[in-house]
Design an enzyme around this catalytic site. Structure first.
Site, PDB file in Angstrom:
ATOM      1  N   LYS A 183      -1.333  -9.265   7.003  1.00 16.07           N
ATOM      2  CA  LYS A 183       0.084  -9.196   6.676  1.00 16.07           C
ATOM      3  C   LYS A 183       0.856  -8.757   7.909  1.00 16.07           C
ATOM      4  O   LYS A 183       0.395  -7.896   8.673  1.00 16.07           O
ATOM      5  CB  LYS A 183       0.337  -8.200   5.529  1.00 16.07           C
ATOM      6  N   GLU A 218      12.986   3.347  -0.655  1.00 15.96           N
ATOM      7  CA  GLU A 218      11.577   3.723  -0.478  1.00 15.96           C
ATOM      8  C   GLU A 218      11.420   5.149   0.034  1.00 15.96           C
ATOM      9  O   GLU A 218      11.795   5.459   1.166  1.00 15.96           O
ATOM     10  CB  GLU A 218      10.902   2.741   0.493  1.00 15.96           C
ATOM     11  N   GLU A 247       0.694  -9.048  -1.415  1.00 10.19           N
ATOM     12  CA  GLU A 247       1.475  -8.306  -0.423  1.00 10.19           C
ATOM     13  C   GLU A 247       1.549  -6.828  -0.785  1.00 10.19           C
ATOM     14  O   GLU A 247       1.439  -5.943   0.071  1.00 10.19           O
ATOM     15  CB  GLU A 247       2.887  -8.904  -0.343  1.00 10.19           C
ATOM     16  N   GLU A 284      15.109 -13.908   1.533  1.00  8.59           N
ATOM     17  CA  GLU A 284      14.928 -12.501   1.169  1.00  8.59           C
ATOM     18  C   GLU A 284      15.592 -11.583   2.190  1.00  8.59           C
ATOM     19  O   GLU A 284      16.233 -10.592   1.831  1.00  8.59           O
ATOM     20  CB  GLU A 284      13.431 -12.170   1.090  1.00  8.59           C
TER      21      GLU A 284
END
Length: 482
Positions: free
Chosen positions: A226, A281, A325, A460
């Site tokens: 990733k 987050e 992911e 996105e």
């Protein structure tokens, strides 16, 4: 005239003489009606044009309440650049602890206020040598407000062997008197924003698509699982944004996010640099040895109505690509904790995290901090998680260093507050912008895995950029006088 803090000043000065170095006395008082953003607005509004103010602001939701912390002025400061930055941060905090003496103010104490301690604010760069502003600061002045309760106003005061006790007592009295006056002043009309046409955000789509293809090639040959690509977009606004009003707007429109602003003092006539945003987050929360970490990865837009919103949520929860992911992020955190001998508690399935304009997959990870392990030791292992860097960690960082065409500064880096006992609240600096006067750099990113579709990843990134674009278009009412 004697004051309640005179014996504390005398005791601290005696300790400074005995140890041969200055000590820090931390005094606080709870004050009703004192709004941290209103104080910040007044502080900024009182500055001459050629001056700037260094300040740190973090507002985060916790257990149904919003905790808002503001610090300004620097009493002690450490530059946080270089490979040893996390070790240096730990040494700085632990070195301060025996020389900071916290004492209550002279007004009645609330039970919640007794738990509060002087805080240090930290802002890291994404990479060890990322651009300026990364620092750990013990501020001279600090406010802490828990929703629905009194605001704790705190003064951190340096006392040396030869300090003048009368002058110090005058500083104490002046600070608390000023905070009381500000508490009694009318609050700004935070909701009276003037809508303006949003600025145009031009993503360099061709270059971004090319980087996504390079990441997919690296994943295909097995050098990466990733990679998290970031995009930076530069804007020039008609006038510098009013930072307190912008922060109030972000709090109102992104109530589930942590809102932050870190401003460094500037020299001469250069505008101050402010790094701010509304992050969904939480990277790391430590309280009395209990650790909580957010794994946040996998995204989809919100729907135009309830039915569409639910359909998009189901699509996200069932998406093999987004689940993969997300699991790389969980795995990277699990491995980081394992390197410190920690055994995390991880829920088997991610849950949905709904925000104003986007939905994410979220897993909350809990653990106990081993004896002798500091918050900054854990941070050194965690950052960057696979949510903001990629997986495996070092291979992803090397790839980004080679192919990312700009310095991330503090984008996707840890920032927040820590106390002298090793407790702290740190968020990830995403959905963010770097502001210098009228110039703004917006940041957003997307995680690339084997079955990522480049056009969807660009979409996105565009969606994430919108979180701040609308806020930057607002102008505060003229009556605020900023």
């Amino acid at each position: 005239m004697e004051h309640a803090w005179d014996p504390l000043l005398a005791a601290c000065q005696e300790m400074a003489r005995a140890r041969g170095i200055p000590q820090i006395l931390s005094l606080w008082q709870p004050i009703s009606g004192l709004d941290p953003l209103a104080v910040l607005a007044r502080q900024l509004g009182s500055l001459p044009p050629s001056h700037s103010l260094g300040y740190c602001y973090l507002s985060h939701p916790t257990q149904g309440e919003r905790v808002r912390v503001l610090g300004w002025g620097s009493l002690r400061q450490l530059d946080l650049s270089g490979k040893g930055r996390f070790e240096a941060a730990r040494a700085f905090v632990q070195g301060l602890q025996p020389h900071v003496h916290s004492a209550p103010g002279c007004t009645p104490e609330s039970p919640r206020s007794q738990q509060e301690r002087p805080l240090c604010f930290c802002r890291f760069g994404f990479a060890p040598n990322s651009g300026g502003g990364a620092a750990l600061v013990l501020p001279r002045w600090q406010l802490l407000q828990v929703q629905g309760e009194l605001t704790v106003a705190r003064l951190n005061l340096e006392i040396g062997p030869e300090s003048d006790p009368a002058a110090l007592a005058g500083q104490i009295a002046a600070f608390f008197a000023r905070m009381q006056r500000l508490a009694e002043a009318p609050l700004p009309a935070w909701n009276a924003w003037k809508p303006q046409p949003p600025p145009q955000v031009a993503v360099a789509e061709e270059a971004l698509l090319a980087r996504i293809e390079k990441a997919l090639q690296a994943i295909q040959v097995g050098s990466l699982e990733k990679a998290v690509l970031a995009e930076a977009v530069d804007l020039v606004l008609p006038s510098p944004p009013a930072i307190p009003s912008l922060l109030a707007y972000l709090e109102a429109h992104h109530p589930d996010c942590s809102v932050f602003a870190f401003a460094s003092e500037s020299e001469g006539n250069f505008p101050p640099q402010v790094f701010l945003g509304a992050s969904p987050e939480r990277l790391l929360s430590v309280w009395q040895g209990r650790v909580q970490i957010d794994a946040l990865a996998g995204s989809v837009a919100r729907g135009a109505n309830g039915h569409q919103d639910r359909m998009l949520a189901k699509q996200l929860l069932r998406s093999a690509k987004d689940q993969r992911e997300h699991q790389w992020v969980v795995r990277s955190i699990q491995e980081a904790l394992g390197r410190l001998g920690m055994k995390p508690r991880i829920s088997p399935q991610p849950r949905l995290r709904r925000l104003a304009n986007i939905q994410h997959l979220q897993t909350v990870i809990e653990a106990e901090l081993p004896a002798g392990v500091h918050l900054f030791d854990l941070l050194a292992q965690l950052h960057p998680t696979a949510a903001v860097g990629g997986y495996p960690q070092q291979a992803a960082l090397q790839w980004l260093e080679q192919w990312e065409p700009f310095d991330r500064s503090s984008y996707a880096a840890p920032l927040g507050w820590v106390d002298l006992q090793g407790n702290g609240e740190l968020v990830v600096g995403i959905r963010s912008a770097l502001i210098e006067g009228k110039r703004v750099r917006l940041y957003a990113g997307a995680g690339i895995v084997a079955d990522s579709k480049p056009e969807q990843e660009v979409a996105e990134i565009r969606l994430k950029l919108q979180a701040l674009v609308q806020a930057l278009a607002l102008q505060p009412p003229d009556s605020l006088g900023w």
